[in-house]
Design a protein around this motif. Structure first.
Motif, short mmCIF file in Angstrom:
data_model
loop_
_atom_site.label_atom_id
_atom_site.label_comp_id
_atom_site.label_asym_id
_atom_site.label_seq_id
_atom_site.Cartn_x
_atom_site.Cartn_y
_atom_site.Cartn_z
N TYR A 121 0.83 -1.21 0.00
CA TYR A 121 0.00 0.00 0.00
C TYR A 121 0.86 1.25 0.00
O TYR A 121 0.55 2.24 -0.65
N ARG A 122 1.95 1.22 0.76
CA ARG A 122 2.84 2.38 0.82
C ARG A 122 3.39 2.72 -0.56
O ARG A 122 3.50 3.88 -0.94
N GLU A 123 3.76 1.66 -1.28
CA GLU A 123 4.27 1.86 -2.64
C GLU A 123 3.21 2.52 -3.52
O GLU A 123 3.46 3.49 -4.22
N GLN A 124 1.99 1.98 -3.40
CA GLN A 124 0.89 2.53 -4.18
C GLN A 124 0.62 3.99 -3.81
O GLN A 124 0.34 4.82 -4.67
N LEU A 125 0.74 4.24 -2.51
CA LEU A 125 0.49 5.59 -2.02
C LEU A 125 1.47 6.59 -2.65
O LEU A 125 1.07 7.66 -3.11
N LYS A 126 2.73 6.21 -2.68
CA LYS A 126 3.75 7.05 -3.29
C LYS A 126 3.37 7.41 -4.73
O LYS A 126 3.47 8.55 -5.16
#
Ligand SMILES: [Zn+2]
Ligand SMILES: [Zn+2]
Lengths: 356, 181
Positions: free
Chosen positions: B142-147
């Motif tokens: 999710y963090r990757e997607q958020l970036k």
């Protein structure tokens, strides 16, 4: 004998093979295999009989006669309960590996009644679960294999490590434990000598091409199996995507090569196919290699539209039925190589006669 | 291309050997590959020689004698299954799941060679046994997607995703201090 064992061994064609899958003009079947092990039980290579029994007993207690999904009831068959010929028949149907029967220890297989799921127990790993699909169905295959894997995992503590993933006996399987294979019929690429050039390129992508059937597993019958080699450091879906990409390219090239063959050498191709048809229909003695070659021609003849009255399911059946163990099963007696060649010819004549 | 060993069957296997750092190509049929011990029967697709050359630096594919090793390598034995390092190198198989720990200092080069340079798993995680690890990976994803969403200036979706991450983190009580950055 276990009741359902009879159908596992006697019917040459598995129920799941009866329907045509996507891209069935070129792809015969898709197989997804996952290697798994129990934690804290030595792998079969180092396990004594008692340790292996822990595994096989656990499997029988928790999964024998259990239903995974609709129409998917599992039956455990111990290799101990099978005659040599019966074991060979299961190998010829690709339901178990030759390695499983070489191991004389506590080994067995869980099979669903539709033969779509096969779980080898105490092969090289404690668990080798395999799912089969007609045609090209990698994504669906992976999804179903995951479901089945989750279902097993509800009852089994898998050997797993955060860094290395699923721990397997062979370092070539560690990580995902996934081997996805696609069985392809590539007569035009073989005939036009294109396969030789394509194989090294495919290898470079971390995929492996192997011939299937035949004594030394050469590409008898123009059937190849393409599978992934890398299991570590890539996600299952990435592995599947890569394989799918290459398989799609090969499908396109094979279709194109077939088109050229038909256009450029129409009569010669038609002649070749009908000669093979004649050989299969009328020969009295036929070796497995010649039979495989002729069956490949017939399959091509159906796919390019020369032979319209034959069904491919009969070819799928004959591919298995003409293997040594099945021939002897069918003849109800053991046969010498020469007798097998005679019996093979007879079965082929009979089956093709039914289709007339 | 014909098999370079028997010259009868077509070469269906194209193997790469690394001998003293030098690359050699071998083109053989399946039959000869098994006979010569390059590969194992049926399902295995690696070459045993590839595997062993990494551990012992065999000089030729057919060489039988390993080069001298340090005594510590020879004595290394798995306390759980009794497999020795020598046995592992010979069979190319681990004896149990603990062997991975026992032989850990020797595994990265081997894995790199077999798995195109990879040494760490990034795929499926057992559902029941490793709930915690799954959440950790989910949060990472999710963090990757958020970036990416932020880079694309898709702020509305980014906010939604951020809430999702927060909820997950609270549920698993992971990385609380990194919240709200
Ligand atoms: Zn050869
Ligand atoms: Zn061990």
């Amino acid at each position: 004998m276990i009741m359902s064992l009879q159908s596992f061994i006697e019917k040459a064609i598995s129920p799941w093979m009866q329907e045509d899958g996507p891209d069935h003009d070129i792809v015969l079947s898709t197989r997804i295999r996952l290697a798994r092990n129990f934690t804290d039980v030595p792998f079969p290579i180092m396990a004594d009989e008692d340790s292996l029994k822990i595994v096989s007993n656990w499997i029988q207690d928790h999964f024998n006669q259990k239903t995974f999904a609709e129409g998917k009831k599992l039956e455990y068959i111990s290799m101990r309960d099978l005659q040599a010929l019966e074991k060979r028949a299961l190998v010829e149907k690709h339901l178990i590996s030759p390695y499983l029967i070489e191991r004389e220890k506590e080994s067995g297989v869980l099979l669903t009644n539709d033969e779509q799921v096969s779980v080898m127990i105490n092969e090289e790993d404690h668990i080798r679960l395999q799912l089969y699909f007609p045609g090209l169905q990698l994504e669906r295959g992976l999804e179903e294999a995951f479901k089945f894997d989750d279902w097993l995992e509800e009852k089994i503590d898998y050997a797993f490590d955060e860094k290395r993933g699923y721990l397997t006996s062979c370092p070539t399987n560690v990580g995902t434990g996934l081997r996805a294979s696609v069985m392809m019929h590539l007569p035009a690429l073989t005939l036009t000598q294109k396969m030789n050039k394509m194989v090294p390129a495919i290898n470079q992508l971390g995929l492996v091409v192997r011939g299937l059937y035949g004594e030394g597993s050469e590409a008898v019958g123009n059937i190849y199996q393409i599978s992934n080699q890398v299991t570590l450091g890539r996600s299952e879906s990435d592995i599947i995507d890569d394989l799918h990409g290459v398989v799609n390219q090969m499908i396109e090239r094979e279709r194109y090569a077939r088109k050229l063959l038909v256009e450029q050498s129409e009569l010669r191709l038609e002649d070749r196919i009908y000669r093979s048809y004649g050989t299969l229909k009328y020969s009295r003695i036929i070796e497995s290699k010649e039979a495989a070659k002729c069956l490949s021609d017939l399959r091509l003849g159906i796919d390019v539209g020369y032979l319209t009255h034959l069904s491919k399911s009969i070819l799928n059946e004959l591919m298995v039925l003409t293997q040594p163990a099945f021939l002897q099963q069918y003849a109800q007696q053991s046969l010498t190589a020469k007798q097998r060649d005679i019996k093979r010819a007879a079965i082929i004549r009979e089956r093709l006669g039914l289709e007339e | 291309m014909d098999c370079e060993n028997c010259h009868q069957r077509p070469a269906t296997l194209h193997l790469t050997n690394y001998i003293n750092g030098e690359k050699t190509e071998i083109h053989v049929c399946q039959h000869c590959a098994i006979e010569k011990g390059y590969i194992e029967g049926d399902d295995e697709t690696y070459t045993i020689h590839d595997l062993l050359s990494g551990l012992f630096n065999f000089n030729t594919p057919m060489a039988k004698k390993p080069e001298p090793q340090t005594s510590s390598q020879q004595e290394l034995t798995c306390p759980h299954c009794n497999m020795s390092y020598l046995q592992f190198a010979k069979t190319g198989k681990f004896g149990c799941s603990h062997c991975y720990q026992t032989f850990k200092d020797h595994l990265n080069p081997l894995f790199r060679r077999i798995h195109s340079g990879n040494t760490e798993h990034i795929g499926k995680i057992p559902k029941r046994q490793y709930v915690h690890l799954q959440k950790k990976r989910q949060i990472q994803d999710y963090r990757e997607q958020l970036k990416q969403l932020i880079a694309q200036e898709a702020f509305e979706e980014a906010a939604k995703l951020r809430d999702k991450i927060k909820a997950l983190e609270q549920a698993s009580e992971l990385n609380r201090d990194e919240e709200g950055e």
